[in-house]
Motif scaffolding. Structure first.
Motif, mmCIF file in Angstrom:
data_model
loop_
_atom_site.group_PDB
_atom_site.id
_atom_site.type_symbol
_atom_site.label_atom_id
_atom_site.label_comp_id
_atom_site.label_asym_id
_atom_site.label_seq_id
_atom_site.Cartn_x
_atom_site.Cartn_y
_atom_site.Cartn_z
ATOM 1 N N GLY A 125 -12.924 5.327 5.702
ATOM 2 C CA GLY A 125 -12.977 3.868 5.758
ATOM 3 C C GLY A 125 -12.615 3.184 4.452
ATOM 4 N N HIS A 126 -12.070 3.936 3.480
ATOM 5 C CA HIS A 126 -11.717 3.265 2.227
ATOM 6 C C HIS A 126 -10.457 2.428 2.387
ATOM 7 N N ILE A 127 -10.378 1.351 1.631
ATOM 8 C CA ILE A 127 -9.153 0.547 1.547
ATOM 9 C C ILE A 127 -8.770 0.462 0.078
ATOM 10 N N GLY A 128 -7.472 0.566 -0.186
ATOM 11 C CA GLY A 128 -7.059 0.803 -1.567
ATOM 12 C C GLY A 128 -7.700 2.124 -1.935
ATOM 13 N N PHE A 129 -8.379 2.163 -3.059
ATOM 14 C CA PHE A 129 -9.182 3.339 -3.379
ATOM 15 C C PHE A 129 -10.645 2.943 -3.478
ATOM 16 N N ASN A 130 -11.035 1.940 -2.718
ATOM 17 C CA ASN A 130 -12.434 1.527 -2.718
ATOM 18 C C ASN A 130 -13.221 2.439 -1.789
ATOM 19 N N ALA B 224 -7.905 14.930 1.202
ATOM 20 C CA ALA B 224 -6.923 14.303 2.095
ATOM 21 C C ALA B 224 -5.601 14.069 1.366
ATOM 22 N N ASN B 225 -5.669 13.680 0.094
ATOM 23 C CA ASN B 225 -4.446 13.347 -0.639
ATOM 24 C C ASN B 225 -3.793 14.561 -1.288
ATOM 25 N N SER B 226 -4.458 15.731 -1.218
ATOM 26 C CA SER B 226 -3.908 16.917 -1.871
ATOM 27 C C SER B 226 -2.637 17.391 -1.177
ATOM 28 N N ARG B 227 -2.390 16.885 0.045
ATOM 29 C CA ARG B 227 -1.177 17.319 0.743
ATOM 30 C C ARG B 227 0.087 16.874 0.011
ATOM 31 N N TYR B 228 -0.039 15.892 -0.849
ATOM 32 C CA TYR B 228 1.129 15.455 -1.620
ATOM 33 C C TYR B 228 1.294 16.247 -2.916
ATOM 34 N N PHE B 229 0.308 17.066 -3.240
ATOM 35 C CA PHE B 229 0.335 17.796 -4.506
ATOM 36 C C PHE B 229 0.453 19.294 -4.231
ATOM 37 N N LEU C 63 -2.375 -3.009 4.404
ATOM 38 C CA LEU C 63 -3.406 -2.012 4.136
ATOM 39 C C LEU C 63 -3.281 -0.819 5.079
ATOM 40 N N GLY C 64 -3.546 0.358 4.553
ATOM 41 C CA GLY C 64 -3.853 1.512 5.390
ATOM 42 C C GLY C 64 -5.359 1.669 5.336
ATOM 43 N N ILE C 65 -5.845 2.756 5.869
ATOM 44 C CA ILE C 65 -7.286 3.011 5.805
ATOM 45 C C ILE C 65 -7.514 4.503 5.622
ATOM 46 N N ASN D 37 0.930 -3.859 -5.868
ATOM 47 C CA ASN D 37 0.351 -2.738 -5.128
ATOM 48 C C ASN D 37 -1.156 -2.620 -5.334
ATOM 49 N N LEU D 38 -1.771 -1.949 -4.386
ATOM 50 C CA LEU D 38 -3.229 -1.821 -4.396
ATOM 51 C C LEU D 38 -3.759 -0.952 -5.521
ATOM 52 N N ASP D 39 -3.042 0.137 -5.807
ATOM 53 C CA ASP D 39 -3.683 1.141 -6.655
ATOM 54 C C ASP D 39 -2.674 2.091 -7.295
ATOM 55 N N GLU D 40 -3.174 2.848 -8.255
ATOM 56 C CA GLU D 40 -2.373 3.887 -8.919
ATOM 57 C C GLU D 40 -3.328 4.943 -9.468
ATOM 58 N N ALA E 247 0.837 -1.195 0.000
ATOM 59 C CA ALA E 247 0.000 0.000 0.000
ATOM 60 C C ALA E 247 0.871 1.244 0.000
ATOM 61 N N THR E 248 0.320 2.329 -0.488
ATOM 62 C CA THR E 248 1.010 3.624 -0.409
ATOM 63 C C THR E 248 0.380 4.430 0.730
ATOM 64 N N GLY E 249 0.670 5.707 0.761
ATOM 65 C CA GLY E 249 0.182 6.561 1.842
ATOM 66 C C GLY E 249 1.242 6.677 2.922
ATOM 67 N N SER E 250 0.989 7.530 3.888
ATOM 68 C CA SER E 250 1.984 7.746 4.939
ATOM 69 C C SER E 250 2.035 6.572 5.918
ATOM 70 N N THR E 251 0.931 5.848 6.040
ATOM 71 C CA THR E 251 0.834 4.805 7.062
ATOM 72 C C THR E 251 1.958 3.758 7.015
ATOM 73 N N PRO E 252 2.265 3.159 5.862
ATOM 74 C CA PRO E 252 3.276 2.096 5.865
ATOM 75 C C PRO E 252 4.720 2.572 5.744
ATOM 76 N N SER F 118 3.115 9.849 -8.532
ATOM 77 C CA SER F 118 2.543 8.530 -8.819
ATOM 78 C C SER F 118 2.890 7.568 -7.692
ATOM 79 N N TYR F 119 2.075 6.559 -7.553
ATOM 80 C CA TYR F 119 2.336 5.572 -6.514
ATOM 81 C C TYR F 119 3.532 4.694 -6.883
ATOM 82 N N ARG F 120 3.782 4.509 -8.174
ATOM 83 C CA ARG F 120 4.990 3.775 -8.601
ATOM 84 C C ARG F 120 6.233 4.490 -8.080
HETATM 85 C C1 GLP Z 1 -4.900 6.677 0.035
HETATM 86 C C2 GLP Z 1 -4.515 5.282 -0.452
HETATM 87 C C3 GLP Z 1 -4.807 4.227 0.567
HETATM 88 C C4 GLP Z 1 -4.307 4.675 1.922
HETATM 89 C C5 GLP Z 1 -5.085 5.892 2.373
HETATM 90 C C6 GLP Z 1 -4.600 6.457 3.701
HETATM 91 O O1 GLP Z 1 -6.076 7.168 -0.519
HETATM 92 N N1 GLP Z 1 -5.103 4.917 -1.715
HETATM 93 O O2 GLP Z 1 -4.207 3.010 0.170
HETATM 94 O O3 GLP Z 1 -4.474 3.660 2.858
HETATM 95 O O4 GLP Z 1 -5.007 6.916 1.410
HETATM 96 O O5 GLP Z 1 -3.485 7.278 3.537
HETATM 97 P P1 GLP Z 1 -2.466 7.604 4.687
HETATM 98 O O6 GLP Z 1 -1.753 6.340 4.989
HETATM 99 O O7 GLP Z 1 -1.542 8.646 4.128
HETATM 100 O O8 GLP Z 1 -3.273 8.086 5.829
#
Ligand code: GLP
Length: 235
Positions: A131-136, A158-163, A125-127, A62-65, A36-41, A76-78
């Motif tokens: 409550g999404h996992i991956g990008f579900n 939430a993800n805009s902090r990387y952009f 997995l992060g979350i 990996n879960l997603d891109e 998984a990507t994200g800050s968690t792992p 990119s997640y790659r």
């Molecule tokens: C993203 C990823 C998830 C990740 C989640 C949490 O949207 N697609 O795989 O678990 O965000 O991110 P973070 O670990 O930075 O809190």
């Protein structure tokens, strides 16, 4: 629920515990790892880098891109995975969806084939806060395999902090589906910080519902949840 919930003092302790479990799984023959990507792992990946574990005969999936980003794109997640793990710990092969695929339907099918031919022994997995996992995202049916996802406003925020700004965040992603994720033999879900506390409570104590995708993990028989005090604060 039969989820195994382990509370740790902080992220570092959680990452070390993750490494212990990973080491045991490798000793028991695990060859394919869902990442998984994200800050968690990130700290968990640091632990792997600093370990003497050898991944040159191991596979990652990996879960997603993000759709539209090339692997050389810094967002990119790659690229993220290369920076945080793969450059330091070479694997036999590293699979991520191709966000630049011209035919996304074909890409989605190809990714399902990759998962089918490389069954995942251990999925990390992060979350998301919702409550999404991956990008579900909430509302995703549980029986969906790899798919193209429209990201929700809250995830984009939430993800805009990387952009540089919110407009730069891709609006779509290719993600393993819930059904793909549930095929993994063992899953480790990690969460740190208060922002995840509500999602964690719902995941563990709430009903199993598509409006909180991670709650589906209650139906899997080998899930380990590693959380810090803050993420566990509502339990
Ligand atoms: C993203 C990823 C998830 C990740 C989640 C949490 O949207 N697609 O795989 O678990 O965000 O991110 P973070 O670990 O930075 O809190």
């Amino acid at each position: 629920t039969i989820m195994k919930v382990i509370k740790v003092a902080n992220q570092l302790e959680g990452a070390k515990l993750g490494l212990e479990i990973l080491t045991e799984k490798i000793a028991a023959g695990a060859k394919t790892f869902g990442l998984a990507t994200g800050s968690t792992p990130v700290e968990f990946y640091n632990q792997i880098i600093n370990s003497d574990l050898d991944f040159t005969d191991k596979t990652s999936i990996n879960l997603d891109e993000y759709v539209g980003l090339d692997g050389s794109d810094e967002q990119s997640y790659r690229y993220f995975m290369s920076q945080h793990l793969f450059n330091e710990k070479p694997f036999k092969e590293n699979f991520l969806p191709n966000g630049k695929a011209k035919d996304l339907d074909a890409e989605v099918k190809a990714y399902d084939d990759i998962i089918a031919t490389h069954p995942i022994d251990l999925q990390i997995l992060g979350i998301g806060q919702n409550g999404h996992i991956g990008f579900n995202e909430p509302g995703t049916p549980f029986d969906v395999t790899t798919h193209v996802v429209d990201l929700t406003e809250s995830t984009i925020k939430a993800n805009s902090r990387y952009f540089e700004n919110e407009d730069e965040v891709p609006r779509q992603a290719v993600s393993m589906g819930i059904a793909s994720i549930l095929k993994s033999k063992t899953l480790i879900l990690m969460a740190w910080g208060e922002a995840k506390a509500e999602a964690i409570k719902g995941m563990i104590e709430g009903e199993v519902t598509e409006s909180l995708p991670a709650s589906v993990l209650q139906q899997h028989d080998d899930v380990i949840v590693i959380i810090d005090e803050a993420a566990a604060s509502l339990l």
